[in-house]
Design an enzyme around this catalytic site. Structure first.
Site, PDB file in Angstrom:
ATOM      1  N   LYS A  13       0.834  -1.211   0.000  1.00  0.00           N
ATOM      2  CA  LYS A  13       0.000   0.000   0.000  1.00  0.00           C
ATOM      3  C   LYS A  13       0.866   1.258   0.000  1.00  0.00           C
ATOM      4  O   LYS A  13       0.665   2.166  -0.795  1.00  0.00           O
ATOM      5  CB  LYS A  13      -0.920   0.023   1.238  1.00  0.00           C
ATOM      6  CG  LYS A  13      -1.842  -1.176   1.351  1.00  0.00           C
ATOM      7  CD  LYS A  13      -2.739  -1.116   2.572  1.00  0.00           C
ATOM      8  CE  LYS A  13      -2.024  -1.190   3.900  1.00  0.00           C
ATOM      9  NZ  LYS A  13      -1.351  -2.487   4.185  1.00  0.00           N
ATOM     10  N   ARG A  88      -9.491   0.556   9.448  1.00  0.00           N
ATOM     11  CA  ARG A  88      -9.015  -0.806   9.628  1.00  0.00           C
ATOM     12  C   ARG A  88      -9.991  -1.630  10.437  1.00  0.00           C
ATOM     13  O   ARG A  88      -9.722  -2.790  10.710  1.00  0.00           O
ATOM     14  CB  ARG A  88      -7.715  -0.734  10.417  1.00  0.00           C
ATOM     15  CG  ARG A  88      -6.485  -1.148   9.663  1.00  0.00           C
ATOM     16  CD  ARG A  88      -5.370  -1.010  10.678  1.00  0.00           C
ATOM     17  NE  ARG A  88      -4.169  -1.629  10.287  1.00  0.00           N
ATOM     18  CZ  ARG A  88      -3.202  -1.026   9.607  1.00  0.00           C
ATOM     19  NH1 ARG A  88      -3.352   0.192   9.166  1.00  0.00           N
ATOM     20  NH2 ARG A  88      -2.096  -1.670   9.372  1.00  0.00           N
ATOM     21  N   ARG A 122      11.583  -6.094   4.131  1.00  0.00           N
ATOM     22  CA  ARG A 122      11.363  -4.630   4.119  1.00  0.00           C
ATOM     23  C   ARG A 122      12.428  -3.908   4.936  1.00  0.00           C
ATOM     24  O   ARG A 122      12.814  -4.311   6.020  1.00  0.00           O
ATOM     25  CB  ARG A 122       9.991  -4.272   4.683  1.00  0.00           C
ATOM     26  CG  ARG A 122       9.839  -2.733   4.754  1.00  0.00           C
ATOM     27  CD  ARG A 122       8.457  -2.268   4.914  1.00  0.00           C
ATOM     28  NE  ARG A 122       7.782  -2.864   6.041  1.00  0.00           N
ATOM     29  CZ  ARG A 122       6.471  -2.803   6.214  1.00  0.00           C
ATOM     30  NH1 ARG A 122       5.719  -2.193   5.339  1.00  0.00           N
ATOM     31  NH2 ARG A 122       5.925  -3.359   7.269  1.00  0.00           N
ATOM     32  N   ARG A 155      11.655  -2.315  10.694  1.00  0.00           N
ATOM     33  CA  ARG A 155      10.591  -1.934  11.634  1.00  0.00           C
ATOM     34  C   ARG A 155      10.427  -2.984  12.725  1.00  0.00           C
ATOM     35  O   ARG A 155      10.463  -4.179  12.438  1.00  0.00           O
ATOM     36  CB  ARG A 155       9.257  -1.785  10.874  1.00  0.00           C
ATOM     37  CG  ARG A 155       9.017  -0.400  10.339  1.00  0.00           C
ATOM     38  CD  ARG A 155       7.862  -0.309   9.366  1.00  0.00           C
ATOM     39  NE  ARG A 155       6.607  -0.885   9.826  1.00  0.00           N
ATOM     40  CZ  ARG A 155       5.452  -0.801   9.152  1.00  0.00           C
ATOM     41  NH1 ARG A 155       5.420  -0.130   8.000  1.00  0.00           N
ATOM     42  NH2 ARG A 155       4.362  -1.358   9.599  1.00  0.00           N
ATOM     43  N   ARG A 166      -0.158  -9.414  13.158  1.00  0.00           N
ATOM     44  CA  ARG A 166      -0.772  -8.431  12.249  1.00  0.00           C
ATOM     45  C   ARG A 166      -1.664  -9.117  11.215  1.00  0.00           C
ATOM     46  O   ARG A 166      -2.717  -8.602  10.859  1.00  0.00           O
ATOM     47  CB  ARG A 166       0.308  -7.587  11.567  1.00  0.00           C
ATOM     48  CG  ARG A 166       0.871  -6.528  12.507  1.00  0.00           C
ATOM     49  CD  ARG A 166       2.233  -6.060  12.067  1.00  0.00           C
ATOM     50  NE  ARG A 166       2.214  -5.320  10.831  1.00  0.00           N
ATOM     51  CZ  ARG A 166       3.255  -5.209  10.010  1.00  0.00           C
ATOM     52  NH1 ARG A 166       4.387  -5.810  10.298  1.00  0.00           N
ATOM     53  NH2 ARG A 166       3.159  -4.495   8.923  1.00  0.00           N
TER      54      ARG A 166
HETATM   55  P1  AP5 Z   1       4.843  -1.645   1.827  1.00  0.00           P
HETATM   56  O1  AP5 Z   1       4.528  -0.734   0.711  1.00  0.00           O
HETATM   57  O2  AP5 Z   1       5.604  -1.145   2.993  1.00  0.00           O
HETATM   58  O3  AP5 Z   1       3.508  -2.402   2.312  1.00  0.00           O
HETATM   59  P2  AP5 Z   1       2.273  -1.840   3.129  1.00  0.00           P
HETATM   60  O4  AP5 Z   1       1.051  -2.451   2.547  1.00  0.00           O
HETATM   61  O5  AP5 Z   1       2.340  -0.369   3.236  1.00  0.00           O
HETATM   62  O6  AP5 Z   1       2.565  -2.584   4.501  1.00  0.00           O
HETATM   63  P3  AP5 Z   1       2.555  -2.031   5.997  1.00  0.00           P
HETATM   64  O7  AP5 Z   1       3.302  -3.076   6.816  1.00  0.00           O
HETATM   65  O8  AP5 Z   1       3.025  -0.625   6.073  1.00  0.00           O
HETATM   66  O9  AP5 Z   1       1.080  -2.144   6.336  1.00  0.00           O
HETATM   67  P4  AP5 Z   1       0.466  -2.219   7.681  1.00  0.00           P
HETATM   68  O10 AP5 Z   1      -0.929  -2.058   7.266  1.00  0.00           O
HETATM   69  O11 AP5 Z   1       0.772  -3.431   8.477  1.00  0.00           O
HETATM   70  O12 AP5 Z   1       1.229  -1.095   8.523  1.00  0.00           O
HETATM   71  P5  AP5 Z   1       0.878   0.402   8.863  1.00  0.00           P
HETATM   72  O13 AP5 Z   1       2.103   1.186   8.774  1.00  0.00           O
HETATM   73  O14 AP5 Z   1      -0.320   0.839   8.130  1.00  0.00           O
HETATM   74  O15 AP5 Z   1       5.616  -2.907   1.188  1.00  0.00           O
HETATM   75  C1  AP5 Z   1       6.167  -3.916   1.984  1.00  0.00           C
HETATM   76  C2  AP5 Z   1       7.529  -4.349   1.428  1.00  0.00           C
HETATM   77  O16 AP5 Z   1       7.361  -4.930   0.148  1.00  0.00           O
HETATM   78  C3  AP5 Z   1       8.532  -3.200   1.230  1.00  0.00           C
HETATM   79  O17 AP5 Z   1       9.802  -3.683   1.531  1.00  0.00           O
HETATM   80  C4  AP5 Z   1       8.427  -2.865  -0.262  1.00  0.00           C
HETATM   81  O18 AP5 Z   1       9.651  -2.365  -0.767  1.00  0.00           O
HETATM   82  C5  AP5 Z   1       8.076  -4.217  -0.861  1.00  0.00           C
HETATM   83  N1  AP5 Z   1       7.153  -4.098  -1.984  1.00  0.00           N
HETATM   84  C6  AP5 Z   1       6.025  -3.347  -2.011  1.00  0.00           C
HETATM   85  N2  AP5 Z   1       5.388  -3.479  -3.183  1.00  0.00           N
HETATM   86  C7  AP5 Z   1       6.141  -4.353  -3.895  1.00  0.00           C
HETATM   87  C8  AP5 Z   1       5.987  -4.908  -5.176  1.00  0.00           C
HETATM   88  N3  AP5 Z   1       4.946  -4.593  -5.964  1.00  0.00           N
HETATM   89  N4  AP5 Z   1       6.921  -5.785  -5.615  1.00  0.00           N
HETATM   90  C9  AP5 Z   1       7.969  -6.119  -4.819  1.00  0.00           C
HETATM   91  N5  AP5 Z   1       8.170  -5.604  -3.588  1.00  0.00           N
HETATM   92  C10 AP5 Z   1       7.260  -4.739  -3.127  1.00  0.00           C
HETATM   93  O19 AP5 Z   1       0.456   0.254  10.398  1.00  0.00           O
HETATM   94  C11 AP5 Z   1       1.393  -0.100  11.389  1.00  0.00           C
HETATM   95  C12 AP5 Z   1       0.687  -0.258  12.707  1.00  0.00           C
HETATM   96  O20 AP5 Z   1       0.088   1.001  13.108  1.00  0.00           O
HETATM   97  C13 AP5 Z   1      -0.486  -1.242  12.737  1.00  0.00           C
HETATM   98  O21 AP5 Z   1      -0.071  -2.581  12.928  1.00  0.00           O
HETATM   99  C14 AP5 Z   1      -1.298  -0.705  13.905  1.00  0.00           C
HETATM  100  O22 AP5 Z   1      -0.748  -1.081  15.126  1.00  0.00           O
HETATM  101  C15 AP5 Z   1      -1.156   0.793  13.752  1.00  0.00           C
HETATM  102  N6  AP5 Z   1      -2.239   1.357  12.923  1.00  0.00           N
HETATM  103  C16 AP5 Z   1      -2.107   1.938  11.693  1.00  0.00           C
HETATM  104  N7  AP5 Z   1      -3.304   2.320  11.201  1.00  0.00           N
HETATM  105  C17 AP5 Z   1      -4.214   1.955  12.154  1.00  0.00           C
HETATM  106  C18 AP5 Z   1      -5.625   2.036  12.216  1.00  0.00           C
HETATM  107  N8  AP5 Z   1      -6.358   2.564  11.205  1.00  0.00           N
HETATM  108  N9  AP5 Z   1      -6.239   1.568  13.335  1.00  0.00           N
HETATM  109  C19 AP5 Z   1      -5.533   1.030  14.350  1.00  0.00           C
HETATM  110  N10 AP5 Z   1      -4.192   0.904  14.341  1.00  0.00           N
HETATM  111  C20 AP5 Z   1      -3.540   1.356  13.246  1.00  0.00           C
HETATM  112 MG    MG Z   2       2.629   0.986   4.849  1.00  0.00          MG
END
Ligand code: AP5
Ligand code: MG
Length: 209
Positions: A13, A88, A122, A155, A166
């Site tokens: 994402k 979420r 990552r 991370r 997760r």
């Molecule tokens: P990346 O783009 O980082 O993936 P992502 O979908 O953004 O994954 P996240 O881990 O950031 O999602 P998340 O939803 O768990 O975490 P968030 O930060 O929102 O890609 C991943 C890897 O793959 C990278 O290394 C990238 O280079 C590689 N890659 C990407 N696309 C690729 C492709 N097409 N081909 C090859 N490689 C690729 O949330 C973190 C925490 O915050 C949560 O766990 C929670 O505790 C809290 N939080 C956040 N939002 C909320 C909410 N709304 N409510 C409650 N808690 C929340």
């Molecule tokens: Mg992300």
């Protein structure tokens, strides 16, 4: 355009959002990034959420909803936004309806094996938050960000125990949003398994751009 990026952790994402921001000229609002910045700054919000995030659990709805509600009052969202990682939970989605409309929800479709491969490799810039990958997208110089020179790190919530948690939380609390938005006719499914340039093409096509 007002978009939601919905999908499991590690679906890509944040990576597609960097391209989508250029395509649409609207800001990316990543609740995860906002929380990580708060943790880095050791602000009251950061101190409150650090242990929850490191364990792979969700921050409570009230805190998260207030944060996004406030963010959506800022000037830069006048022409739209990309909500990356919010809502979420069903209560978050219902709350969002009380303070904003949404045009489309992009659902990142990827198997667990793809998620594990992406999260396992990552690497993230501590300063600008750019996502690298140990195999698919390495920084040119080890552990140094190509974009801002910041330190590139792993991370805390990418450790194997937190990743399993997760994924479990995603299945239980976030996946129900797929039907929630499908029933409203807002959902666009995207195959998130290819490389990001290919996904960007499907993204534009799905939006009719
Ligand atoms: P990346 O783009 O980082 O993936 P992502 O979908 O953004 O994954 P996240 O881990 O950031 O999602 P998340 O939803 O768990 O975490 P968030 O930060 O929102 O890609 C991943 C890897 O793959 C990278 O290394 C990238 O280079 C590689 N890659 C990407 N696309 C690729 C492709 N097409 N081909 C090859 N490689 C690729 O949330 C973190 C925490 O915050 C949560 O766990 C929670 O505790 C809290 N939080 C956040 N939002 C909320 C909410 N709304 N409510 C409650 N808690 C929340
Ligand atoms: Mg992300």
């Amino acid at each position: 355009m007002k978009l939601i990026f919905l999908g499991p952790p590690g679906a890509g994402k944040g990576t597609l959002a960097v391209k989508a921001v250029e395509i649409l000229n609207v800001p990316q609002i990543s609740t995860g990034s906002i929380f990580r910045s708060a943790i880095a700054a050791q602000s009251p919000l950061g101190l409150k959420v650090k242990a929850i995030i490191d364990a792979g659990k969700l921050v409570d709805d009230e805190t998260t909803i207030e944060l996004v509600k406030e963010r959506l009052t800022q000037d830069d969202v006048k022409n739209g936004f990309i909500l990356d990682g919010f809502p979420r939970t069903i209560p978050q989605a219902q709350a969002l309806e009380t303070f904003s409309t949404i045009d489309k929800v992009i659902n990142f479709d990827i198997p667990d094996s793809g998620v594990l491969e992406r999260l396992g490799g990552r690497r993230v810039c501590r300063m600008c938050g750019f996502n690298f990958h140990a195999i698919f997208n390495k920084p040119s110089k080890e552990d140094v960000c190509d974009h801002c020179g910041g330190e590139v790190y792993i991370r805390d919530d990418d450790k194997p125990e937190a990743v399993q948690k997760r994924l479990e939380v995603y299945r239980e609390q976030t996946a129900p949003l797929i039907d929630f938005y499908r029933e409203k006719g807002l959902l666009l499914d995207i195959d998130a398994s290819p490389m990001v340039d290919e996904i960007a093409v499907s993204f534009k096509k799905a939006l009719g751009l």
